[in-house]
Design a protein around this motif. Structure first.
Motif, PDB file in Angstrom:
ATOM      1  N   UNK A 505       0.977  -1.135  -0.063  1.00 54.02           N
ATOM      2  CA  UNK A 505       0.046  -0.112  -0.063  1.00 54.02           C
ATOM      3  C   UNK A 505       0.885   1.158  -0.044  1.00 54.02           C
ATOM      4  N   UNK A 506       0.773   2.101  -1.131  1.00 53.22           N
ATOM      5  CA  UNK A 506       1.422   3.431  -0.982  1.00 53.22           C
ATOM      6  C   UNK A 506       0.672   4.581  -0.450  1.00 53.22           C
ATOM      7  N   UNK A 507      -0.975   4.538  -1.076  1.00 55.46           N
ATOM      8  CA  UNK A 507      -2.050   5.628  -0.521  1.00 55.46           C
ATOM      9  C   UNK A 507      -2.570   6.091  -1.689  1.00 55.46           C
ATOM     10  N   UNK A 508      -2.597   5.844  -2.925  1.00 55.61           N
ATOM     11  CA  UNK A 508      -3.114   6.328  -4.253  1.00 55.61           C
ATOM     12  C   UNK A 508      -4.456   5.976  -4.240  1.00 55.61           C
ATOM     13  N   UNK A 509      -5.704   6.730  -4.257  1.00 58.62           N
ATOM     14  CA  UNK A 509      -6.788   6.367  -4.251  1.00 58.62           C
ATOM     15  C   UNK A 509      -7.635   7.131  -5.531  1.00 58.62           C
ATOM     16  N   UNK A 510      -8.342   5.971  -6.198  1.00 62.21           N
ATOM     17  CA  UNK A 510      -8.980   6.540  -7.351  1.00 62.21           C
ATOM     18  C   UNK A 510     -10.513   6.076  -7.444  1.00 62.21           C
ATOM     19  N   UNK A 511     -11.244   6.809  -7.270  1.00 67.30           N
ATOM     20  CA  UNK A 511     -13.019   6.445  -7.584  1.00 67.30           C
ATOM     21  C   UNK A 511     -13.077   6.676  -9.127  1.00 67.30           C
ATOM     22  N   UNK A 512     -13.701   5.836  -9.716  1.00 69.43           N
ATOM     23  CA  UNK A 512     -13.934   5.965 -11.096  1.00 69.43           C
ATOM     24  C   UNK A 512     -15.478   5.492 -11.737  1.00 69.43           C
ATOM     25  N   UNK A 513     -16.290   6.522 -11.661  1.00 70.98           N
ATOM     26  CA  UNK A 513     -17.828   6.436 -12.234  1.00 70.98           C
ATOM     27  C   UNK A 513     -18.323   5.378 -11.307  1.00 70.98           C
ATOM     28  N   UNK A 514     -18.273   5.563 -10.034  1.00 77.28           N
ATOM     29  CA  UNK A 514     -18.459   4.769  -8.855  1.00 77.28           C
ATOM     30  C   UNK A 514     -19.978   5.252  -8.501  1.00 77.28           C
ATOM     31  N   UNK A 515     -20.857   3.935  -8.360  1.00 79.11           N
ATOM     32  CA  UNK A 515     -22.179   4.216  -8.018  1.00 79.11           C
ATOM     33  C   UNK A 515     -22.708   3.227  -7.154  1.00 79.11           C
ATOM     34  N   UNK A 516     -23.237   3.513  -5.901  1.00 81.36           N
ATOM     35  CA  UNK A 516     -23.602   2.780  -4.840  1.00 81.36           C
ATOM     36  C   UNK A 516     -25.053   3.202  -3.982  1.00 81.36           C
ATOM     37  N   UNK A 517     -25.689   2.157  -3.782  1.00 82.45           N
ATOM     38  CA  UNK A 517     -27.033   2.254  -2.978  1.00 82.45           C
ATOM     39  C   UNK A 517     -26.952   1.383  -1.899  1.00 82.45           C
ATOM     40  N   UNK A 518     -27.466   1.918  -0.856  1.00 84.03           N
ATOM     41  CA  UNK A 518     -27.670   1.094   0.428  1.00 84.03           C
ATOM     42  C   UNK A 518     -28.932   0.166   0.289  1.00 84.03           C
ATOM     43  N   UNK A 519     -29.023  -0.711   0.968  1.00 89.80           N
ATOM     44  CA  UNK A 519     -30.121  -1.938   0.905  1.00 89.80           C
ATOM     45  C   UNK A 519     -31.477  -1.283   1.155  1.00 89.80           C
ATOM     46  N   UNK A 520     -32.440  -1.599   0.182  1.00 91.41           N
ATOM     47  CA  UNK A 520     -33.975  -1.043   0.602  1.00 91.41           C
ATOM     48  C   UNK A 520     -34.081   0.209   0.308  1.00 91.41           C
ATOM     49  N   UNK A 521     -32.928   0.941  -0.605  1.00 91.01           N
ATOM     50  CA  UNK A 521     -33.047   2.447  -0.925  1.00 91.01           C
ATOM     51  C   UNK A 521     -33.006   2.532  -2.437  1.00 91.01           C
ATOM     52  N   UNK A 522     -34.002   3.351  -2.775  1.00 93.63           N
ATOM     53  CA  UNK A 522     -33.719   3.305  -4.382  1.00 93.63           C
ATOM     54  C   UNK A 522     -32.844   4.680  -4.851  1.00 93.63           C
ATOM     55  N   UNK A 523     -32.817   5.447  -4.145  1.00 93.66           N
ATOM     56  CA  UNK A 523     -31.883   6.842  -4.375  1.00 93.66           C
ATOM     57  C   UNK A 523     -30.406   6.276  -4.204  1.00 93.66           C
ATOM     58  N   UNK A 524     -29.682   6.415  -5.008  1.00 93.24           N
ATOM     59  CA  UNK A 524     -28.241   6.001  -4.710  1.00 93.24           C
ATOM     60  C   UNK A 524     -27.574   6.858  -3.877  1.00 93.24           C
TER      61      UNK A 524
END
Length: 764
Positions: A505-524
């Motif tokens: 681990x060096x520490x570089x973080x990349x979020x790329x076109x990420x979509x996430x929704x919690x359980x039982x919710x429609x709005x991401x």
């Protein structure tokens, strides 16, 4: 260094095995981060090097930072535990030379030398009576050295470590079912065999007293034979003595088996509980979970009590029932018929009892949930004066549970009511019928047989009734297994500890076109989020409540992995990284941190028990906690009670930061870590942020923009989307939401005079 000389007949070079001093240095170096490159590999001792090479052969990358050295020279048990923590199968053993010769096609075996060094056994030749060893410092393509028994015995006394990769399906991953429990019992087959032999012998011995009574009545009393009476008395004395000793030995074995089953069961339950994902605990009350797991104790009592005693009773029945038929078949059939009737009565009530018992389980679950919720939230209950409302809720839950138990008890009493007269018939009825048969017996031997039959019938009746009731007990235990399984059989965070990659681990973080929704919710919660955090930078995340700030931190910790898009850590998809390896490279400080019962020092080094007081002091100084710790009466040995009543919120937070820094994490996440601090404590933490961030990636999630002005970049989020990513000054110029939040938080400084908000200069 230890040289192993080689026989003139064997053309090979000497093995250079490392010494204890090398390991001592290596053990010390493991206190710091060791990424694993060639230079770092040379710094660790030979025993750790040998373990690393053996693990790599099996496709597992061990992390020297995870090794906990109890002494300067790593012990075999510590090395084995290190491999097991990484998900491997490992065992520390003592083996002989003859055993080494059998490792001809096996993987490398780690041999631990007397001086603290180590080498790898890579093969053997039984025909030539030699083994092939490779030094821990030898290159991967280096050839092994041939060594005979005499030369190896000068530095090695049999201590070795066996390693292999864990199989894909292990007992710890098996679902919690009756089949798993049966397998657990089967592992005690040797002890159960001894218990079976002892029980069969005792069952045979139980036949002798009735037969002796029959002989006394038919022979001694009828013919006044004193010599026969003396002989029978001697036989009885010997049988009683043997029966007493054998019974004592059987009870000892039963206790050992019970303790072993109990220990394995509890270890398995706690291990599964720790591997459950965090979102399970967030969705289920603590009281509900604890009640379901408490059913394990009922399962344990069934395994070590009722089931085992019934198993032993079956052995007794196998011996006594044939004897009953031998003495009097008519009376024996009566006893068996009564047992069958009892079994049918119990079977008839099983289904309705099952439904009533399920209502008891549901009521008790809700009652435990109310109790656990009240205990966990007792501060809120006291602060808001909610005692009457919680008491009313508790009264309601208790009433529901009591009503359910009463209904179950009323129905459960009917089988007992119907079975009781049949039990009496088994004993008293057979006695009356036997007396009638004896009166009509002209041979005179029926009287002694009746006495013998009654003694045996009393021993047979109880096991037969117990066997019938075992079905009823099994139903209750089946329900208990279902309750425990509702928790333990939940999907785990990973299929096994060894699953996943272990990159440096060096520490570089990349979020790329990420979509996430919690359980039982429609709005991401996150909608097509993309941003980049360079390694070693300070990165802030801001936004209104519900914008997705904390969700980003949760995804980085691997708490939730069911997202679409990509989240990469140092170029590796986070879903592919081993969870334990990932979290040991992270330091996380939350808004409300939990401190464990124990001393301040124990809480700081909780993630690294092998560290010393000086390590705890270094982390406390970095977190700004040293000054208040030293003012306490016992300093670092000050005891913290549950709930930390003797610490302020700011002190708890600074201890949490010290705890997160103790293992020198590559990435440090502060998730609203300063929002609950008083101004003085926040100033202390903020003053140390630059020092804390040195050499690592720091991600600060906060709604206080003043604490983020020194960040290299700040991510502005709103309703799960990225609005902008830029330094503080740039955001004030081009991001309307950021400018609005800044004005709201700083209006007290200049709003009364109508002056525009001044942008604080960035420190270089």
């Amino acid at each position: 260094m230890v040289n192993i000389p080689v026989n003139a007949e064997i053309q090979a070079v000497p093995i250079q095995a490392g010494s204890a001093q090398g390991d001592a240095a290596g053990g010390e170096s493991t206190m710091a981060r060791i990424p694993g490159g060639p230079a770092e590999f040379d710094k660790i001792g030979p025993r750790l090097k040998a373990m690393l090479r053996a693990a790599r052969y099996h496709g597992v990358e061990l992390d020297p930072n995870e090794f906990r050295a109890a002494s300067a020279i790593p012990a075999a048990a510590d090395l084995s535990q290190w491999a097991q923590d990484a998900g491997m199968w490992s065992r520390a053993v003592r083996i002989r030379w003859s055993h080494l010769l059998r490792f001809q096609e096996a993987g490398p075996v780690v041999l631990l030398f007397n001086d603290g060094g180590a080498a790898l056994l890579t093969g053997a030749s039984a025909e030539r009576n030699i083994v092939f060893l490779k030094s821990a410092d030898a290159p991967d393509d280096g050839e092994a050295v041939a060594i005979d028994e005499l030369r190896l015995s000068q530095v090695w006394t049999g201590e070795a470590l066996l390693l292999r990769a864990t199989r894909s399906y292990v007992a710890a991953d098996a679902p919690f079912t009756l089949r798993w429990l049966a397998e657990l019992v089967r592992l005690e087959s040797h002890a159960l065999r001894d218990i079976t032999i002892a029980s069969f012998t005792l069952s045979v011995l139980t036949i002798l007293p009735p037969l002796i009574v029959m002989t006394v009545v038919n022979k001694v009393l009828q013919f006044n034979s004193v010599s026969t009476l003396v002989l029978l008395s001697a036989v009885i004395a010997v049988v009683f003595a043997y029966e007493t000793l054998l019974g004592h030995a059987r009870r000892l074995i039963i206790n050992v088996v019970g303790a072993r089953l109990d220990t394995k069961l509890q270890l398995h339950v706690f291990s599964r509980l720790l591997r459950l994902p965090l979102d399970y605990f967030e969705r289920h009350p603590a009281g509900e979970t604890m009640y379901h797991l408490a059913q394990v104790y009922r399962i344990r009592e069934f395994l070590t009590g009722k089931l085992l005693s019934t198993f032993l009773d079956m052995i007794t029945l196998c011996v006594l029932v044939p004897v009953m038929f031998y003495i009097n078949a008519s009376l024996a059939w009566i006893v068996l018929a009564c047992a069958v009737v009892i079994l049918l009565i119990i079977l008839a009530f099983l289904r309705p009892l099952r439904g009533r018992y399920q209502r008891v389980v549901d009521a008790e679950t809700w009652k435990s949930a109310a109790l656990g919720e009240t205990v966990v939230g007792i501060k809120t209950v006291k602060a808001l004066g909610l005692e009457p409302q919680r008491k009313a809720l508790w009264d309601e839950r208790v009433a529901e549970a009591g009503k359910a138990r009463l209904a179950f008890g009323q129905l459960a009493s009917w089988p007992q009511t119907l079975v009781t007269p049949i039990e009496r018939v088994m004993v008293l009825g057979t006695m009356l019928i036997g007396a009638y048969l004896a009166m009509n017996d002209r041979t005179g031997y029926m009287v002694g047989g009746l006495f013998a039959f009654m003694m045996i019938a009393q021993r047979v009746a109880q096991p037969l009734v117990g066997l019938a009731r075992l079905v009823e007990d099994y139903e209750e235990v089946g329900a208990a297994i279902g309750e425990a399984a509702s928790v333990l059989n939940r999907p785990l965070e990973s299929s096994s500890n060894s699953a996943g990659l272990r990159p440096k681990l060096v520490g570089e973080v990349v979020f790329s076109d990420l979509t996430f929704s919690y359980i039982a919710t429609k709005t991401p919660a996150l909608d097509r989020v993309s941003f980049h955090i360079p390694a070693g930078s300070m990165f802030g995340i801001v936004g209104r409540s519900g914008s997705g700030k904390s969700t980003v931190a949760r995804l980085l910790q691997g708490i939730n992995r069911d997202y679409s898009g990509f989240l990469k850590l140092d170029g590796v998809d986070l879903k592919e990284i081993n969870l334990r390896h990932l979290r040991q490279g992270l330091g996380v400080v939350l808004q409300d941190n939990f401190l464990f019962r124990g001393s301040i020092r124990d809480n700081i080094i909780a993630g690294r028990p092998g560290l010393t007081l000086s390590d705890a002091m270094r982390a406390a100084h970095l977190a700004g906690a040293q000054e208040f710790i030293e003012r306490m009466p016992n300093g670092y040995d000050t005891y913290i009670e549950e709930g930390s009543p003797n610490l302020s919120g700011g002190q708890k937070q600074r201890l949490a930061i010290a705890r997160a820094l103790i293992h020198d994490p590559t990435i440090l996440i502060l998730d609203e870590a300063t929002s609950a601090l008083d101004p003085e404590s926040e100033a202390v933490v903020s003053a140390n942020l630059m020092r804390i961030a040195s050499g690592r990636t720091m991600i600060i999630v906060s709604h206080r923009l003043a604490s983020l002005t020194e960040c290299d970049n700040i991510l502005v989020m709103d309703q799960g989307k990225v609005l902008d990513v830029a330094p503080h000054a740039t955001l004030l110029e081009r991001c309307a939401l950021y400018r609005q939040l800044w004005s709201q938080q700083n209006r007290h400084l200049d709003g009364r005079h109508g002056r525009p908000v001044a942008v604080p200069p960035r420190l270089v």
